[in-house]
Design a protein around this motif. Structure first.
Motif, PDB file in Angstrom:
ATOM      1  N   ASN A 120      23.591  -3.234  27.255  1.00  0.00           N
ATOM      2  CA  ASN A 120      22.387  -3.252  27.785  1.00  0.00           C
ATOM      3  C   ASN A 120      22.375  -1.497  27.881  1.00  0.00           C
ATOM      4  N   PRO A 121      22.144  -0.804  27.979  1.00  0.00           N
ATOM      5  CA  PRO A 121      21.782  -1.033  25.816  1.00  0.00           C
ATOM      6  C   PRO A 121      23.195  -1.004  25.686  1.00  0.00           C
ATOM      7  N   PRO A 122      23.113  -1.205  23.927  1.00  0.00           N
ATOM      8  CA  PRO A 122      24.531  -1.628  22.782  1.00  0.00           C
ATOM      9  C   PRO A 122      24.822  -0.212  22.457  1.00  0.00           C
ATOM     10  N   THR A 123      26.331   0.237  22.312  1.00  0.00           N
ATOM     11  CA  THR A 123      26.615   1.415  21.803  1.00  0.00           C
ATOM     12  C   THR A 123      27.827   0.902  20.299  1.00  0.00           C
ATOM     13  N   ILE A 124      28.527   1.899  19.737  1.00  0.00           N
ATOM     14  CA  ILE A 124      29.251   1.131  18.606  1.00  0.00           C
ATOM     15  C   ILE A 124      30.436   2.624  19.325  1.00  0.00           C
ATOM     16  N   PHE A 137      33.750  20.456   6.110  1.00  0.00           N
ATOM     17  CA  PHE A 137      32.412  19.811   7.088  1.00  0.00           C
ATOM     18  C   PHE A 137      31.344  19.681   7.558  1.00  0.00           C
ATOM     19  N   SER A 138      30.414  19.157   6.625  1.00  0.00           N
ATOM     20  CA  SER A 138      28.948  19.649   6.786  1.00  0.00           C
ATOM     21  C   SER A 138      28.090  18.785   7.806  1.00  0.00           C
ATOM     22  N   SER A 139      28.245  19.571   8.824  1.00  0.00           N
ATOM     23  CA  SER A 139      27.138  18.730  10.167  1.00  0.00           C
ATOM     24  C   SER A 139      25.761  18.269   9.728  1.00  0.00           C
ATOM     25  N   GLN A 140      25.670  17.222   9.811  1.00  0.00           N
ATOM     26  CA  GLN A 140      23.947  16.209   9.551  1.00  0.00           C
ATOM     27  C   GLN A 140      24.186  14.818  10.197  1.00  0.00           C
ATOM     28  N   SER A 141      23.051  15.045  10.236  1.00  0.00           N
ATOM     29  CA  SER A 141      23.008  13.279  11.233  1.00  0.00           C
ATOM     30  C   SER A 141      23.052  12.917   9.729  1.00  0.00           C
ATOM     31  N   ILE A 142      23.522  11.998   9.727  1.00  0.00           N
ATOM     32  CA  ILE A 142      23.469  10.593   8.714  1.00  0.00           C
ATOM     33  C   ILE A 142      23.354   9.090   9.285  1.00  0.00           C
ATOM     34  N   THR A 143      22.016   8.206   9.250  1.00  0.00           N
ATOM     35  CA  THR A 143      21.578   6.910   9.807  1.00  0.00           C
ATOM     36  C   THR A 143      21.924   6.791   9.363  1.00  0.00           C
ATOM     37  N   GLY A 144      22.464   4.802   9.495  1.00  0.00           N
ATOM     38  CA  GLY A 144      22.865   4.210   8.571  1.00  0.00           C
ATOM     39  C   GLY A 144      23.522   3.382   9.769  1.00  0.00           C
ATOM     40  N   ILE A 145      24.013   1.889   9.243  1.00  0.00           N
ATOM     41  CA  ILE A 145      24.405   0.567   9.732  1.00  0.00           C
ATOM     42  C   ILE A 145      25.920   0.393   9.639  1.00  0.00           C
ATOM     43  N   ALA A 146      26.223  -0.284  10.329  1.00  0.00           N
ATOM     44  CA  ALA A 146      27.895  -0.932  10.372  1.00  0.00           C
ATOM     45  C   ALA A 146      27.583  -1.847  10.092  1.00  0.00           C
ATOM     46  N   PRO A 158      15.759  -2.254  13.042  1.00  0.00           N
ATOM     47  CA  PRO A 158      15.501  -3.614  12.596  1.00  0.00           C
ATOM     48  C   PRO A 158      16.184  -4.493  12.923  1.00  0.00           C
ATOM     49  N   GLY A 159      17.479  -4.668  13.909  1.00  0.00           N
ATOM     50  CA  GLY A 159      18.621  -5.718  14.554  1.00  0.00           C
ATOM     51  C   GLY A 159      19.488  -5.159  13.561  1.00  0.00           C
ATOM     52  N   TYR A 160      19.829  -4.083  13.124  1.00  0.00           N
ATOM     53  CA  TYR A 160      21.156  -4.233  12.212  1.00  0.00           C
ATOM     54  C   TYR A 160      21.959  -3.167  13.574  1.00  0.00           C
ATOM     55  N   TRP A 161      22.818  -2.698  13.288  1.00  0.00           N
ATOM     56  CA  TRP A 161      24.325  -1.770  14.437  1.00  0.00           C
ATOM     57  C   TRP A 161      24.230  -0.730  13.412  1.00  0.00           C
ATOM     58  N   THR A 162      22.652   0.611  14.120  1.00  0.00           N
ATOM     59  CA  THR A 162      22.499   1.059  12.964  1.00  0.00           C
ATOM     60  C   THR A 162      22.544   2.849  14.500  1.00  0.00           C
ATOM     61  N   PHE A 163      23.591   3.930  13.848  1.00  0.00           N
ATOM     62  CA  PHE A 163      24.252   4.485  14.343  1.00  0.00           C
ATOM     63  C   PHE A 163      23.627   5.883  13.589  1.00  0.00           C
ATOM     64  N   THR A 164      24.255   6.493  14.000  1.00  0.00           N
ATOM     65  CA  THR A 164      24.031   8.463  13.394  1.00  0.00           C
ATOM     66  C   THR A 164      25.348   8.791  13.261  1.00  0.00           C
ATOM     67  N   SER A 165      25.658   8.922  11.846  1.00  0.00           N
ATOM     68  CA  SER A 165      27.154   9.220  12.115  1.00  0.00           C
ATOM     69  C   SER A 165      26.896  11.019  11.839  1.00  0.00           C
ATOM     70  N   SER A 166      27.651  12.025  12.281  1.00  0.00           N
ATOM     71  CA  SER A 166      27.312  13.319  12.669  1.00  0.00           C
ATOM     72  C   SER A 166      27.936  14.302  11.508  1.00  0.00           C
ATOM     73  N   GLY A 167      28.095  13.476  10.016  1.00  0.00           N
ATOM     74  CA  GLY A 167      28.552  14.643   8.936  1.00  0.00           C
ATOM     75  C   GLY A 167      29.686  14.188   8.595  1.00  0.00           C
ATOM     76  N   TYR A 168      29.920  14.956   6.955  1.00  0.00           N
ATOM     77  CA  TYR A 168      31.093  15.204   6.732  1.00  0.00           C
ATOM     78  C   TYR A 168      31.791  15.587   5.413  1.00  0.00           C
ATOM     79  N   ALA A 169      32.507  15.257   4.871  1.00  0.00           N
ATOM     80  CA  ALA A 169      33.444  16.084   3.990  1.00  0.00           C
ATOM     81  C   ALA A 169      33.952  15.358   2.511  1.00  0.00           C
ATOM     82  N   PRO A 209      25.214   6.073  20.378  1.00  0.00           N
ATOM     83  CA  PRO A 209      23.546   4.955  20.716  1.00  0.00           C
ATOM     84  C   PRO A 209      24.082   4.628  19.238  1.00  0.00           C
ATOM     85  N   VAL A 210      23.752   2.818  19.671  1.00  0.00           N
ATOM     86  CA  VAL A 210      22.725   2.334  18.588  1.00  0.00           C
ATOM     87  C   VAL A 210      21.353   2.243  18.729  1.00  0.00           C
ATOM     88  N   ASN A 211      20.457   1.853  17.602  1.00  0.00           N
ATOM     89  CA  ASN A 211      18.926   1.837  17.376  1.00  0.00           C
ATOM     90  C   ASN A 211      19.101   0.561  16.999  1.00  0.00           C
TER      91      ASN A 211
END
Ligand SMILES: CSC[C@H](NC(=O)[C@H](Cc1ccccc1)OC(=O)N1CCC(N)CC1)C(=O)N[C@@H](CC1CCCCC1)[C@@H](O)COc1ccncc1
Length: 330
Positions: free
Chosen positions: A321-325, A209-218, A192-203, A187-189
């Motif tokens: 509608n709704p937008p996704t990435i 792999f550390s599972s955690q929500s990382i919300t950011g913009i593409a 405030p007008g960006y392509w904002t999505f939530t990544s599921s983690g990183y390594a 999903p995209v939030n």
């Protein structure tokens, strides 16, 4: 309709990419930086003071038989790196890779900041963020994508950026030849007008792999990746000689140091950024100290997946509608 145009790196570290567009009648060709992190389409123009133009192509509305001034409308924008521009607004014919919009708002610059003047390879920006971010006043204008959307075969554009090679922006279709495996949509939030999505983690490298929500913009208009300090320090702890330099404004390290890869998650999918993308560039030509392609977002207040991350994937910006990435390997 569909369209397809090249995304060409402007230098040897992929600091930004430009794409040819044509404006007006007869067509005037400019190279614009397509930017999913903003929503103004602005160009160097015949209204830009000569002292602020250093070799950029300019758009001259008075040489276009289809240009019309948007009376009383102005715009002014400041970007995350402090660069800024402002000016007037015309509407004119606008084409990207064979896809045309008849009455596109084209914002002509009457003032650009010094960083734009010195960036001789960028003739302006084409915003691909949500139109709510557009700065034109008193009536905000639609982005090229929003204007073109109804006529597109599918309401999408895709981004395929490459390291030191020409990639593509496609409009209206998803080219199966450009990716492998499945596309993972999240999903995209739109605030405030960006392509904002939530990544599921990183390594980091071959670590767990550390599972955690990382919300950011593409964000195609941002060169690097900016993530929470805890993640960035965990990464540079694995790089011998790395320090967070106030002097250089971020993490630097000896160019000879071995760098781990960086993997980020989108849903169940995993994307690995090669070390070479993170060994971003020497801090000065010929220096043996390198600036990292992964930096802390603490000063920004927003996490940004910029070109260093986008280069590692094929990304679908779905304007339905709704937008996704959607993210896929390539
Ligand atoms: C982390 S927001 C900083 C970001 N600007 C960058 O990423 C610039 C890009 C660049 C391009 C060409 C030459 C020189 C620099 O590059 C660097 O800043 N760096 C690369 C080189 C490195 N040595 C230092 C860091 C940024 O404002 N993007 C906006 C678009 C950008 C503006 C400048 C011209 C090119 C397009 C946009 O998407 C995001 O707007 C905002 C983000 C957050 N709140 C407000 C606005």
């Amino acid at each position: 309709d569909t369209g397809s145009a090249a995304a060409v790196p402007i230098d040897d570290v992929d600091i930004a990419y430009v794409t040819p567009v044509t404006i007006g009648t007869p067509p005037q060709t400019l190279q614009l930086d397509f930017d999913t992190g903003s929503s103004d389409l602005w160009v160097f123009s015949s209204h830009t003071p000569a002292s602020q133009v250093r070799g950029q192509e300019i758009y001259s509305p008075n040489k276009s038989s289809t240009a019309k001034l948007l009376e009383g409308h102005t715009w002014s924008i400041t970007y995350g790196d402090g660069s800024a521009s402002r000016g007037n607004v015309y509407v004119d014919n606008f084409t990207v890779g064979g896809l045309s919009v008849a009455q596109q708002a084209v914002q002509t610059a009457q003032q650009v900041s010094s960083s734009f003047t010195s960036e001789t390879n960028i003739d302006g920006l084409l915003g691909l963020g949500f139109s709510t971010l557009n700065t034109v006043s008193p009536k905000s204008q639609l982005t090229f994508f929003d204007n073109a959307k109804a006529s597109l075969d599918s309401p999408v554009f895709t981004v395929d950026l490459k390291a030191q090679a020409a990639g593509t922006y496609d409009f209206g279709f998803i080219d199966k030849a450009k990716y492998t495996g499945e596309i993972t949509y999240v999903p995209v939030n739109t605030n405030p007008g960006y392509w904002t999505f939530t990544s599921s983690g990183y390594a980091v490298g071959s670590g767990s792999f550390s599972s955690q929500s990382i919300t950011g913009i593409a964000d195609t208009g941002t060169s690097l990746v900016y993530l929470p300090t805890a993640i960035v320090t965990a990464y540079y702890r694995q790089v011998s000689g790395a320090t967070n330099s106030r002097n250089y404004g971020g993490y630097v390290f000896p160019c000879s140091s071995a760098l781990p890869t960086f993997t980020f998650g989108v849903g169940d999918a995993r994307f690995t950024i090669p070390s070479s993308y993170i060994s971003y560039s020497p801090i000065a030509p010929g220096s043996s100290t390198c600036f990292g392609g992964l930096q802390s977002s603490s000063g920004l207040g927003i996490n940004i997946w910029g070109d260093v991350a986008l280069k590692a994937a094929f990304v679908v910006f779905n304007g339905a509608n709704p937008p996704t990435i959607g993210w896929a390997k390539k």
